[in-house]
Scaffold this motif. Structure first.
Motif, mmCIF file in Angstrom:
data_model
loop_
_atom_site.group_PDB
_atom_site.id
_atom_site.type_symbol
_atom_site.label_atom_id
_atom_site.label_comp_id
_atom_site.label_asym_id
_atom_site.label_seq_id
_atom_site.Cartn_x
_atom_site.Cartn_y
_atom_site.Cartn_z
ATOM 1 N N GLY A 532 0.776 -1.228 0.000
ATOM 2 C CA GLY A 532 0.000 0.000 0.000
ATOM 3 C C GLY A 532 0.805 1.275 0.000
ATOM 4 N N VAL A 533 2.110 1.189 -0.319
ATOM 5 C CA VAL A 533 2.953 2.388 -0.358
ATOM 6 C C VAL A 533 3.562 2.498 -1.747
ATOM 7 C CG1 VAL A 533 4.871 3.630 0.681
ATOM 8 C CG2 VAL A 533 3.497 2.072 2.073
ATOM 9 N N ILE A 534 3.570 3.682 -2.316
ATOM 10 C CA ILE A 534 4.173 3.918 -3.618
ATOM 11 C C ILE A 534 5.138 5.087 -3.508
ATOM 12 C CG2 ILE A 534 3.750 4.531 -6.030
ATOM 13 C CD1 ILE A 534 1.056 3.320 -5.867
ATOM 14 N N CYS A 535 6.274 4.953 -4.148
ATOM 15 C CA CYS A 535 7.241 6.051 -4.183
ATOM 16 C C CYS A 535 6.563 7.282 -4.780
ATOM 17 C CB CYS A 535 8.451 5.645 -5.021
ATOM 18 S SG CYS A 535 9.550 7.004 -5.439
ATOM 19 N N PRO A 536 6.576 8.420 -4.096
ATOM 20 C CA PRO A 536 5.881 9.618 -4.613
ATOM 21 C C PRO A 536 6.414 10.087 -5.957
ATOM 22 C CG PRO A 536 7.264 10.141 -2.710
ATOM 23 C CD PRO A 536 7.224 8.661 -2.799
ATOM 24 N N ILE A 537 7.700 9.881 -6.210
ATOM 25 C CA ILE A 537 8.249 10.298 -7.510
ATOM 26 C C ILE A 537 7.684 9.421 -8.616
ATOM 27 C CG2 ILE A 537 10.364 10.490 -8.884
ATOM 28 C CD1 ILE A 537 11.836 11.265 -6.349
ATOM 29 N N LEU A 538 7.713 8.098 -8.419
ATOM 30 C CA LEU A 538 7.166 7.184 -9.427
ATOM 31 C C LEU A 538 5.666 7.397 -9.585
ATOM 32 C CD1 LEU A 538 9.073 3.872 -8.595
ATOM 33 C CD2 LEU A 538 9.431 5.389 -10.550
ATOM 34 N N GLN A 539 4.994 7.706 -8.498
ATOM 35 C CA GLN A 539 3.559 7.966 -8.555
ATOM 36 C C GLN A 539 3.255 9.155 -9.460
ATOM 37 O OE1 GLN A 539 1.710 8.146 -4.703
ATOM 38 N NE2 GLN A 539 -0.042 9.300 -5.459
ATOM 39 N N GLY A 540 4.174 10.109 -9.497
ATOM 40 C CA GLY A 540 3.971 11.280 -10.337
ATOM 41 C C GLY A 540 4.472 11.116 -11.752
ATOM 42 N N THR A 541 5.473 10.273 -11.986
ATOM 43 C CA THR A 541 6.068 10.162 -13.321
ATOM 44 C C THR A 541 5.464 9.052 -14.174
ATOM 45 O OG1 THR A 541 7.837 8.689 -12.513
ATOM 46 C CG2 THR A 541 8.267 11.066 -12.484
ATOM 47 N N ILE A 542 5.021 7.975 -13.552
ATOM 48 C CA ILE A 542 4.501 6.841 -14.318
ATOM 49 C C ILE A 542 3.306 7.219 -15.187
ATOM 50 C CG2 ILE A 542 3.265 4.632 -14.051
ATOM 51 C CD1 ILE A 542 5.302 3.877 -11.907
ATOM 52 N N PRO A 543 2.378 8.071 -14.733
ATOM 53 C CA PRO A 543 1.277 8.455 -15.631
ATOM 54 C C PRO A 543 1.743 9.088 -16.933
ATOM 55 C CG PRO A 543 0.737 9.034 -13.376
ATOM 56 C CD PRO A 543 2.159 8.582 -13.357
ATOM 57 N N TYR A 544 2.946 9.623 -16.974
ATOM 58 C CA TYR A 544 3.493 10.189 -18.206
ATOM 59 C C TYR A 544 4.343 9.174 -18.964
ATOM 60 C CZ TYR A 544 1.944 14.726 -16.528
ATOM 61 O OH TYR A 544 1.175 15.771 -16.102
ATOM 62 N N GLY A 545 4.398 7.922 -18.468
ATOM 63 C CA GLY A 545 5.186 6.895 -19.128
ATOM 64 C C GLY A 545 6.659 7.002 -18.834
ATOM 65 N N ILE A 546 7.006 7.582 -17.678
ATOM 66 C CA ILE A 546 8.411 7.792 -17.306
ATOM 67 C C ILE A 546 8.658 7.179 -15.929
ATOM 68 C CG2 ILE A 546 10.183 9.530 -16.814
ATOM 69 C CD1 ILE A 546 8.685 11.394 -18.712
ATOM 70 N N ALA A 547 9.822 6.547 -15.773
ATOM 71 C CA ALA A 547 10.197 5.969 -14.484
ATOM 72 C C ALA A 547 11.705 6.028 -14.337
ATOM 73 C CB ALA A 547 9.711 4.523 -14.369
ATOM 74 N N TYR A 548 12.167 6.035 -13.094
ATOM 75 C CA TYR A 548 13.617 5.945 -12.858
ATOM 76 C C TYR A 548 13.955 4.522 -12.419
ATOM 77 C CZ TYR A 548 12.818 6.372 -7.762
ATOM 78 O OH TYR A 548 12.413 6.170 -6.461
ATOM 79 N N HIS A 549 15.230 4.150 -12.539
ATOM 80 C CA HIS A 549 15.644 2.765 -12.293
ATOM 81 C C HIS A 549 17.080 2.782 -11.767
ATOM 82 C CE1 HIS A 549 17.060 -1.310 -13.183
ATOM 83 N NE2 HIS A 549 15.825 -1.693 -13.459
ATOM 84 N N HIS A 550 17.250 2.408 -10.490
ATOM 85 C CA HIS A 550 18.594 2.273 -9.931
ATOM 86 C C HIS A 550 18.533 1.362 -8.710
ATOM 87 C CE1 HIS A 550 17.417 5.031 -6.753
ATOM 88 N NE2 HIS A 550 17.222 6.037 -7.601
ATOM 89 N N SER A 551 19.666 1.149 -8.066
ATOM 90 C CA SER A 551 19.749 0.178 -6.978
ATOM 91 C C SER A 551 18.991 0.605 -5.734
ATOM 92 C CB SER A 551 21.219 -0.080 -6.615
ATOM 93 O OG SER A 551 21.844 1.126 -6.176
ATOM 94 N N GLY A 552 18.550 1.865 -5.672
ATOM 95 C CA GLY A 552 17.774 2.312 -4.518
ATOM 96 C C GLY A 552 16.364 1.759 -4.495
ATOM 97 N N LEU A 553 15.894 1.250 -5.645
ATOM 98 C CA LEU A 553 14.580 0.621 -5.717
ATOM 99 C C LEU A 553 14.684 -0.829 -5.254
ATOM 100 C CD1 LEU A 553 13.401 1.852 -9.241
ATOM 101 C CD2 LEU A 553 12.620 2.704 -7.045
ATOM 102 N N THR A 554 13.578 -1.376 -4.810
ATOM 103 C CA THR A 554 13.558 -2.806 -4.483
ATOM 104 C C THR A 554 13.549 -3.597 -5.784
ATOM 105 O OG1 THR A 554 11.144 -2.950 -4.469
ATOM 106 C CG2 THR A 554 12.222 -2.325 -2.395
#
Length: 1000
Positions: A532-554
């Motif tokens: 039930g938790v979403i990264c606020p940055i991904l929550q804002g960027t995914i609707p535009y078809g954009i995401a970040y990807h690095h080792s800080g993500l699970t």
């Protein structure tokens, strides 16, 4: 005469299951996503789906033909061999088949499917053996009129060749003494009654398609079933020309070692897989696949599981805490071991110790250039290969890489053939951007001293955009997305996140509507996976078809983003260089935000790996790469573009020759060498020995640890390495010069423990025996917390103090037992200078990391702990993995020291608890590659409580009843569960055979 496709007709009747529409949760369930101005928010409802059937009901609903219809491998596809099996056995299967004919409707179905092109006399003789007379009598009581009408109507609707054949067989095979009957159903009944008096004709059972023979069709020495699987599961019908040439080389077919190097995305993995299956299926030898990361090992297990299931071999994962040493000896099936570098080295050690190394026929090393990584992993890989070359010379070693600058030296080390090609499935165009100008890259021109060709000049749309995006990133991205994909490589993790947010602010609102449903599904999947938790940055960027990807993500977040990118829901990923070296995610356009990786200028190998992701085979007609840089880096970039890939140099001398010390300890522990002269001879087989002259020129500082400029470098290395092992009491040397391993040395060798921490680990374990706190797992967790983790975390001393104040009495005892002083923490929290205080701060730092682990052990989510301790959630997940691996090493360490026997059972329990951090009933499901906690809960709720239920499940049912599961994911999970089930069955069967042979 043409035959009709039996499975196709059957599926018309059985095609009952279909994907259900996802239903919405209640209106209160939603996530907020940023709109174009990143201030206002839109509400996206969370999607949910519920199952209306239990697994038991589902198994009745979906037939095996659904799998064949859905495009999955034809494991359950009915064919002529399956029919012959029914016809030719006088078993219960034949009896059950007869009962199908007890109704006219079923009789017509049977005619239309099972009898296709089958000699009816064979059916008559086999179905009605003397022992089946009772069933024959029952069959004669079928209502002839109804049966006749059904069969006549079938014949009238389609006068097929099969119907003509049926009448022909019925008329020509009727005994002379039998009265000819015109009614078809009566003729069938009469024929069956006559044959009931005849002894059954016994024929050997024919092989099914999935039972392998090696003369079916030549596919590089493999059975045709492998070729069929490649086509059905991956869409691969033919190989590239270079793949064919490589596999057809005389040395390769005869088992000679091979190194092949091609650009990224050229199809190297397929060649390795064909060689692996050739070794397992044709040569009947085991194979080892060595990969650089745990995540890649798990990915490979999933991708190869379908082939293992269909071709009847086993797959065992050796990564993290997984893997048995020595591996179980298999009699009936061969095994593919998929290992990380460290586990591969331990596997080889255990097989040498058991004198079973000849069981391995092939070693495949992915990313062979990791030999020159310059640290422990490169040295471990070189040590493993050196032992294989010396101890198992008849085996084949295959190495592949996209970035090897000195392939001839590596070929000399492995005594291997080489194959190189510049093939790319999609043409690549390279560009660089300085200021607003774009130039096309031609390496040949740069080497000749010519200038690059100016292509065009680009500008930002508005002054505001120019101010926010001076590099025109958004302009370059909008040229290709959303219809195509784009990767943006950034120098740091923080920069990845910032660039993703920046691009969203500058994209038009039309991007929000592109594949909106798929993006909403991705957000919902993330919501489920993270409790039930979403990264606020991904929550804002995914609707535009954009995401970040690095080792800080699970790993769960990364996998979801990768899958969404492959499906087109995500069209832009901002990422670090690690994505180029790991996951295969090609793009139409690759943009390198800066020529730096962290604070270091990127190497030519790193640059080639990044631009190698440009161009998707089968999707794009071309690929493009853009390197953005400032004028101050012009000369460095010129050298980067025109230079050659860096040489791969041995890593054995890292940290003052630690690689040689570890190898020497292994060799003495395995009783491979007995004297110092033996060691010198053995070290001559290393890559380092082949590169001594090269290293003296290219990296002379690597030899500083030797001291004097010795004329015999190898001899000096042996002297230095042996001297240090003797000082650490890991080995001993007798008066006659014989080398022997000590008890502690054997523990370090068996546990694959770092030599530098061996003494500290022994001290901590010994100290723990005098006051081990077992009121909880706190003390045990501290003992298995990796020492290197203490160096990667800077404690928040005020938070540290607050945590200490909240400790339970048992927690306080554990802290006191390892030497933690609350007074020291309070002084650090107050900001005082404590340089003169005689305290080992490493203990305090390590215990701080243990507190995080303890929180995770107690069931708190990674998100909660990450937020509390201000740590990336990806770091915590990696911490769990490394702790499990270190616990495994520590367990093997304690098994070799008699006084440490109490730790054995305790550490095994800690490992299991940390690995899954969940209730015991979910543990079995989470051991399946690709099944994480959220997915395990879904499967368990639907009734999949064991491997057998999941292995026999239908992909259609899983897709229908499990939220956001794709058909491919369902196939992979079922295949992985099947492979694990088969491995356990095989293990039990061989244990029974061992017991039976022991009692004789």
């Amino acid at each position: 005469m043409k035959t009709r496709n039996t499975p196709k007709r059957l599926s018309k009747k059985r095609r009952k299951s279909s994907l259900t529409q996802l239903s919405l949760l209640d209106s209160n369930s939603s996530v907020e996503i940023f709109s174009n101005d990143m201030k206002s928010k839109a509400t996206v409802p969370l999607v949910n789906s519920k199952s209306s059937l239990s697994p038991k009901q589902e198994s009745k609903t979906v037939s095996k033909n659904n799998l064949a219809r859905s495009g999955s491998p034809s494991l359950f596809e009915q064919n002529e061999n399956d029919v012959d099996y029914f016809m030719e056995t006088g078993s219960d299967e034949g009896t059950k088949h007869n009962k199908l004919c007890n109704s006219s409707h079923e009789m017509s179905i049977l005619q239309d499917s099972v009898f296709d092109n089958v000699d009816l006399s064979l059916l008559e003789k086999q179905c009605f053996a003397p022992q089946a007379e009772e069933q024959a009598t029952v069959l004669t009581q079928v209502d002839s009129t109804e049966t006749s009408n059904n069969i006549k109507s079938k014949h009238t609707e389609a006068s097929s060749p099969f119907a003509e054949k049926l009448f022909e067989n019925m008329s020509t095979s009727t005994p002379k003494n039998t009265k000819v009957i015109s009614n078809l159903s009566d003729r069938i009944r009469q024929k069956l009654q006559n044959n009931a008096q005849v002894s059954p004709m016994i024929k050997p059972i024919k092989k099914h398609d999935n039972q392998l023979t090696h003369n079916e069709e030549d596919f590089y020495g493999l059975p045709k079933r492998v070729k069929e699987l490649l086509k059905s599961s991956r869409g691969i019908d033919t190989l590239y020309d270079w793949q064919h040439k490589c596999l057809s080389m005389d040395g390769v077919t005869s088992g000679q070692n091979l190194i092949y190097s091609l650009p990224t995305s050229g199809g190297k993995t397929l060649v390795a897989e064909i060689l692996i299956m050739r070794t397992i299926l044709c040569k009947h030898k085991n194979a080892v696949l060595v990969v650089p990361f745990v995540a890649i090992a798990q990915e490979k297990v999933q991708s190869i599981a379908l082939f293992a299931m269909e071709c009847d071999f086993l797959v065992e994962e050796y990564a993290g805490s997984k893997g048995r040493f020595p591996p179980r000896k298999r009699r009936s099936k061969n095994v593919l071991y998929i290992c990380t570098m460290e586990k591969a080295n331990s596997l080889v050690n255990s097989l040498i110790d058991e004198q079973r190394l000849e069981e391995i026929g092939l070693y495949v090393v992915d990313e062979l250039h990791m030999l020159g990584e310059g640290g422990k992993r490169g040295a471990t890989l070189e040590s493993m290969l050196t032992k294989v070359i010396h101890q198992n010379p008849d085996s084949q070693i295959v190495g592949m890489s996209a970035t090897i600058g000195n392939i001839d030296e590596l070929a000399s080390f492995l005594n291997a053939q080489t194959f190189t090609d510049d093939f790319r499935p999609v043409e690549l165009s390279e560009y660089v951007k300085v200021d607003n100008h774009i130039y096309e890259v031609d390496s040949n021109k740069l080497r000749a001293g010519e200038e690059l060709t100016h292509v065009r000049t680009i500008f930002s749309e508005t002054k505001e955009t120019e101010k926010a995006d001076s590099d025109q990133l958004s302009t370059l991205i909008k040229e290709v997305v959303p219809d195509h994909s784009c990767l943006v490589f950034c120098p740091t993790k923080k920069n990845c996140e910032n660039v993703a947010v920046l691009i969203c602010k500058l994209l038009p609102k039309t991007f929000f509507t592109h594949k909106e449903k798929e993006k909403m599904t991705l957000l919902n999947e993330m919501y489920l996976q993270s409790d039930g938790v979403i990264c606020p940055i991904l929550q804002g960027t995914i609707p535009y078809g954009i995401a970040y990807h690095h080792s800080g993500l699970t790993s769960d977040e990364r996998q979801l983003i990768e899958n969404a990118y492959r499906s087109g829901a995500i069209s832009v990923i901002t990422c670090t260089s690690t994505l180029a070296a790991g996951v295969n995610l090609p793009a139409r356009r690759v943009i390198i935000r800066s020529p730096y990786v962290g604070r270091s200028f990127m190497t030519c190998a790193q640059y080639k790996q990044m631009i190698g992701r440009a161009g998707r085979a089968g999707i794009d007609t071309k690929g493009e790469s853009f390197l953005i840089f400032d004028n101050r880096d012009k000369e460095k970039v010129k050298h980067l573009l025109s230079g050659h890939i860096e040489m791969c140099l041995s890593s054995m001398m890292y940290d003052n020759g630690k690689g040689f010390k570890a190898l020497l300890l292994n060799l003495i522990g395995l009783r491979v060498v007995k004297s110092q002269s033996d060691v010198c001879d053995y070290f001559q087989h290393t890559l380092f020995s082949k590169q001594v002259s090269t290293i003296k020129q290219a990296s002379p500082g690597m030899l500083d640890a030797i001291g004097e400029k010795s004329s015999n470098v190898i001899s000096s290395i042996v002297d230095n390495s042996l001297k240090e092992l003797l000082e650490l009491n890991l080995v001993s040397q007798t008066d006659d010069g014989a080398l022997e391993i000590s008890t502690i040395g054997c523990a370090v060798h068996k546990g694959s423990v770092d030599i530098n921490i061996s003494e500290l680990l022994f001290h901590d374990l010994e100290h723990g025996l005098h006051g081990l706190v077992l009121e909880n797992y706190f003390h045990l967790l501290y003992l298995v917390t990796p020492y290197e983790a203490a160096h990667s975390v800077d404690p928040n001393w005020l938070m540290y103090l607050n945590e200490m104040n909240n400790f339970s009495p048992g927690d306080v005892k554990a802290a006191s037992a390892v030497g933690i002083s609350e007074h020291y923490i309070a002084l650090k929290a107050s900001g005082r200078n404590l340089r003169k205080t005689k305290v080992n701060e490493l203990v305090f730092r390590r215990f701080y990391v243990t507190i995080m682990l303890y929180q995770l052990y107690k069931g708190r989510s990674i998100w909660d702990v990450a937020s509390q301790f201000n740590q990336p959630r990806g770091f915590l997940q990696n911490l769990l993995s490394s702790t499990v691996a270190f616990a495994s090493s520590t367990l093997h360490f304690t098994e070799e020291v008699e006084k440490f026997w109490p730790y054995t059972a305790l550490f095994e329990r800690v490992m299991k608890s940390l690995q899954f951090s969940t209730s015991p009933e979910l543990t079995m499901l989470m051991e399946i590659p690709g099944v994480k906690l959220a997915r395990a809960k879904q499967l368990h709720k639907l009734g999949y409580h064991n491997l057998h239920k999941l292995a026999t499940a239908s992909p259609d049912i899983l897709v229908r009843d499990i939220q956001y599961m794709s058909f491919k994911q369902a196939q992979q999970i079922i295949a992985a569960a099947t492979v694990q089930r088969n491995e356990k069955i095989n293990t039990l069967e061989e244990e029974i055979q061992d017991l039976q042979s022991a009692t004789k």
